[in-house]
Scaffold this motif. Sequence first.
Motif, PDB file in Angstrom:
ATOM      1  N   GLU A 150      22.979  32.491  45.911  1.00  0.00           N
ATOM      2  CA  GLU A 150      24.003  32.656  44.674  1.00  0.00           C
ATOM      3  C   GLU A 150      25.514  33.137  45.134  1.00  0.00           C
ATOM      4  OE1 GLU A 150      24.457  36.196  41.583  1.00  0.00           O
ATOM      5  OE2 GLU A 150      22.197  35.741  41.833  1.00  0.00           O
ATOM      6  N   VAL A 151      26.259  32.309  44.306  1.00  0.00           N
ATOM      7  CA  VAL A 151      27.641  32.324  44.577  1.00  0.00           C
ATOM      8  C   VAL A 151      28.549  32.642  43.537  1.00  0.00           C
ATOM      9  CG1 VAL A 151      27.613  30.905  46.804  1.00  0.00           C
ATOM     10  CG2 VAL A 151      27.846  29.816  44.651  1.00  0.00           C
ATOM     11  N   GLU A 152      29.603  32.829  43.443  1.00  0.00           N
ATOM     12  CA  GLU A 152      30.473  32.902  42.136  1.00  0.00           C
ATOM     13  C   GLU A 152      31.479  31.661  42.342  1.00  0.00           C
ATOM     14  OE1 GLU A 152      32.343  36.663  42.599  1.00  0.00           O
ATOM     15  OE2 GLU A 152      30.669  37.660  43.029  1.00  0.00           O
ATOM     16  N   VAL A 153      31.541  30.904  41.398  1.00  0.00           N
ATOM     17  CA  VAL A 153      32.512  29.690  41.497  1.00  0.00           C
ATOM     18  C   VAL A 153      33.718  29.895  40.230  1.00  0.00           C
ATOM     19  CG1 VAL A 153      32.673  27.260  41.163  1.00  0.00           C
ATOM     20  CG2 VAL A 153      30.762  28.409  42.486  1.00  0.00           C
ATOM     21  N   TYR A 154      34.900  30.090  40.927  1.00  0.00           N
ATOM     22  CA  TYR A 154      35.978  30.048  39.768  1.00  0.00           C
ATOM     23  C   TYR A 154      36.704  28.990  39.927  1.00  0.00           C
ATOM     24  CZ  TYR A 154      34.434  34.943  40.224  1.00  0.00           C
ATOM     25  OH  TYR A 154      33.966  36.285  40.280  1.00  0.00           O
ATOM     26  N   PRO A 155      36.989  27.948  38.861  1.00  0.00           N
ATOM     27  CA  PRO A 155      37.736  26.933  38.899  1.00  0.00           C
ATOM     28  C   PRO A 155      39.324  27.716  38.478  1.00  0.00           C
ATOM     29  CG  PRO A 155      36.152  26.644  37.187  1.00  0.00           C
ATOM     30  CD  PRO A 155      36.245  28.121  37.671  1.00  0.00           C
ATOM     31  N   VAL A 156      40.084  27.485  39.504  1.00  0.00           N
ATOM     32  CA  VAL A 156      41.505  28.106  39.384  1.00  0.00           C
ATOM     33  C   VAL A 156      42.672  27.176  39.652  1.00  0.00           C
ATOM     34  CG1 VAL A 156      40.719  30.413  40.031  1.00  0.00           C
ATOM     35  CG2 VAL A 156      41.521  28.966  41.562  1.00  0.00           C
ATOM     36  N   GLU A 157      43.680  27.665  39.044  1.00  0.00           N
ATOM     37  CA  GLU A 157      45.119  27.160  39.289  1.00  0.00           C
ATOM     38  C   GLU A 157      45.975  28.216  39.953  1.00  0.00           C
ATOM     39  OE1 GLU A 157      48.918  24.509  37.350  1.00  0.00           O
ATOM     40  OE2 GLU A 157      47.274  25.360  36.188  1.00  0.00           O
ATOM     41  N   CYS A 158      46.669  27.941  40.813  1.00  0.00           N
ATOM     42  CA  CYS A 158      47.620  28.850  41.979  1.00  0.00           C
ATOM     43  C   CYS A 158      48.893  29.245  41.139  1.00  0.00           C
ATOM     44  CB  CYS A 158      47.731  28.350  43.411  1.00  0.00           C
ATOM     45  SG  CYS A 158      46.295  28.401  44.429  1.00  0.00           S
ATOM     46  N   GLY A 159      49.090  30.433  41.107  1.00  0.00           N
ATOM     47  CA  GLY A 159      50.356  30.930  40.705  1.00  0.00           C
ATOM     48  C   GLY A 159      51.302  30.906  42.074  1.00  0.00           C
ATOM     49  N   GLU A 160      52.462  31.258  41.939  1.00  0.00           N
ATOM     50  CA  GLU A 160      53.366  31.442  42.743  1.00  0.00           C
ATOM     51  C   GLU A 160      53.036  32.513  43.783  1.00  0.00           C
ATOM     52  OE1 GLU A 160      56.635  30.357  45.001  1.00  0.00           O
ATOM     53  OE2 GLU A 160      56.145  29.273  42.930  1.00  0.00           O
ATOM     54  N   ARG A 161      53.068  31.883  45.143  1.00  0.00           N
ATOM     55  CA  ARG A 161      52.783  32.897  45.963  1.00  0.00           C
ATOM     56  C   ARG A 161      53.774  34.111  46.185  1.00  0.00           C
ATOM     57  NH1 ARG A 161      52.860  28.297  50.558  1.00  0.00           N
ATOM     58  NH2 ARG A 161      54.761  28.528  49.613  1.00  0.00           N
ATOM     59  N   ASN A 162      53.295  35.333  46.463  1.00  0.00           N
ATOM     60  CA  ASN A 162      54.062  36.393  46.737  1.00  0.00           C
ATOM     61  C   ASN A 162      53.891  37.021  48.043  1.00  0.00           C
ATOM     62  OD1 ASN A 162      54.982  36.970  43.842  1.00  0.00           O
ATOM     63  ND2 ASN A 162      52.687  37.316  43.328  1.00  0.00           N
ATOM     64  N   SER A 163      55.176  36.792  48.811  1.00  0.00           N
ATOM     65  CA  SER A 163      55.265  37.538  50.104  1.00  0.00           C
ATOM     66  C   SER A 163      55.289  39.073  50.099  1.00  0.00           C
ATOM     67  CB  SER A 163      56.512  36.921  50.980  1.00  0.00           C
ATOM     68  OG  SER A 163      56.314  35.833  51.142  1.00  0.00           O
ATOM     69  N   ILE A 164      54.465  39.598  51.085  1.00  0.00           N
ATOM     70  CA  ILE A 164      54.399  41.125  50.784  1.00  0.00           C
ATOM     71  C   ILE A 164      55.668  41.516  51.747  1.00  0.00           C
ATOM     72  CG2 ILE A 164      53.180  43.225  51.365  1.00  0.00           C
ATOM     73  CD1 ILE A 164      50.703  41.526  50.298  1.00  0.00           C
ATOM     74  N   PRO A 165      56.185  42.704  51.442  1.00  0.00           N
ATOM     75  CA  PRO A 165      57.467  43.226  51.991  1.00  0.00           C
ATOM     76  C   PRO A 165      57.075  43.502  53.588  1.00  0.00           C
ATOM     77  CG  PRO A 165      57.632  43.964  49.893  1.00  0.00           C
ATOM     78  CD  PRO A 165      56.372  43.148  49.923  1.00  0.00           C
ATOM     79  N   PRO A 166      57.744  43.233  54.588  1.00  0.00           N
ATOM     80  CA  PRO A 166      57.159  43.795  55.800  1.00  0.00           C
ATOM     81  C   PRO A 166      57.235  45.163  56.099  1.00  0.00           C
ATOM     82  CG  PRO A 166      59.423  42.745  55.831  1.00  0.00           C
ATOM     83  CD  PRO A 166      59.172  42.567  54.491  1.00  0.00           C
ATOM     84  N   ALA A 167      56.359  45.695  56.858  1.00  0.00           N
ATOM     85  CA  ALA A 167      56.329  46.923  57.105  1.00  0.00           C
ATOM     86  C   ALA A 167      55.906  47.297  58.514  1.00  0.00           C
ATOM     87  CB  ALA A 167      55.218  47.722  56.138  1.00  0.00           C
TER      88      ALA A 167
END
Length: 159
Positions: A118-135
């Motif tokens: 059993e799997v989940e299948v999500y047909p998607v379109e990517c939004g804009e990537r978000n870089s996470i601030p460095p820590a």
Amino acid sequence: MSDVINDGKTRVYWVSAIADISAPTVAELDAGSDFTLRITPDGLGIPAETADVDNSSLGSTFTTMRAGRRSFSPEVTFKRGDTAGDDLPWSTLTYQTQGYLVVRRVLAYTTAWTAGQEVEVYPVECGERNSIPPAPNEVAKFTSPMKLRAEPDTSAVVA
């Protein structure tokens, strides 16, 4: 107790083509990219939402609701990599890229795709990537928000 321990029991692939999302084939899944090891331990977020439909009437003395439209808001947090292979999620999941996010749960990550899973299948379109601030003391990370472009199948079975 027979609780399932989640560690190591989720597999996440990015697949560019699936003919029937209710029955993805082993060949289609094997042709995808395994992003599991590039996702942070808490980085797979696919919250389900259900809208309320007010079905009370003018004569009602209590507000009653029915379940309305459903939606998902997938967002995945990835580790950046210093090689092309390790940074594949960054180079693949660019703005408006379309594909399928496939998730298998409660089975060892290392278990190969086989018919009947059993799997989940999500047909998607990517939004804009978000870089996470460095820590300090953390790896470089980014999130990829994804928009559903068709109804998913959260109970698909591998053919």
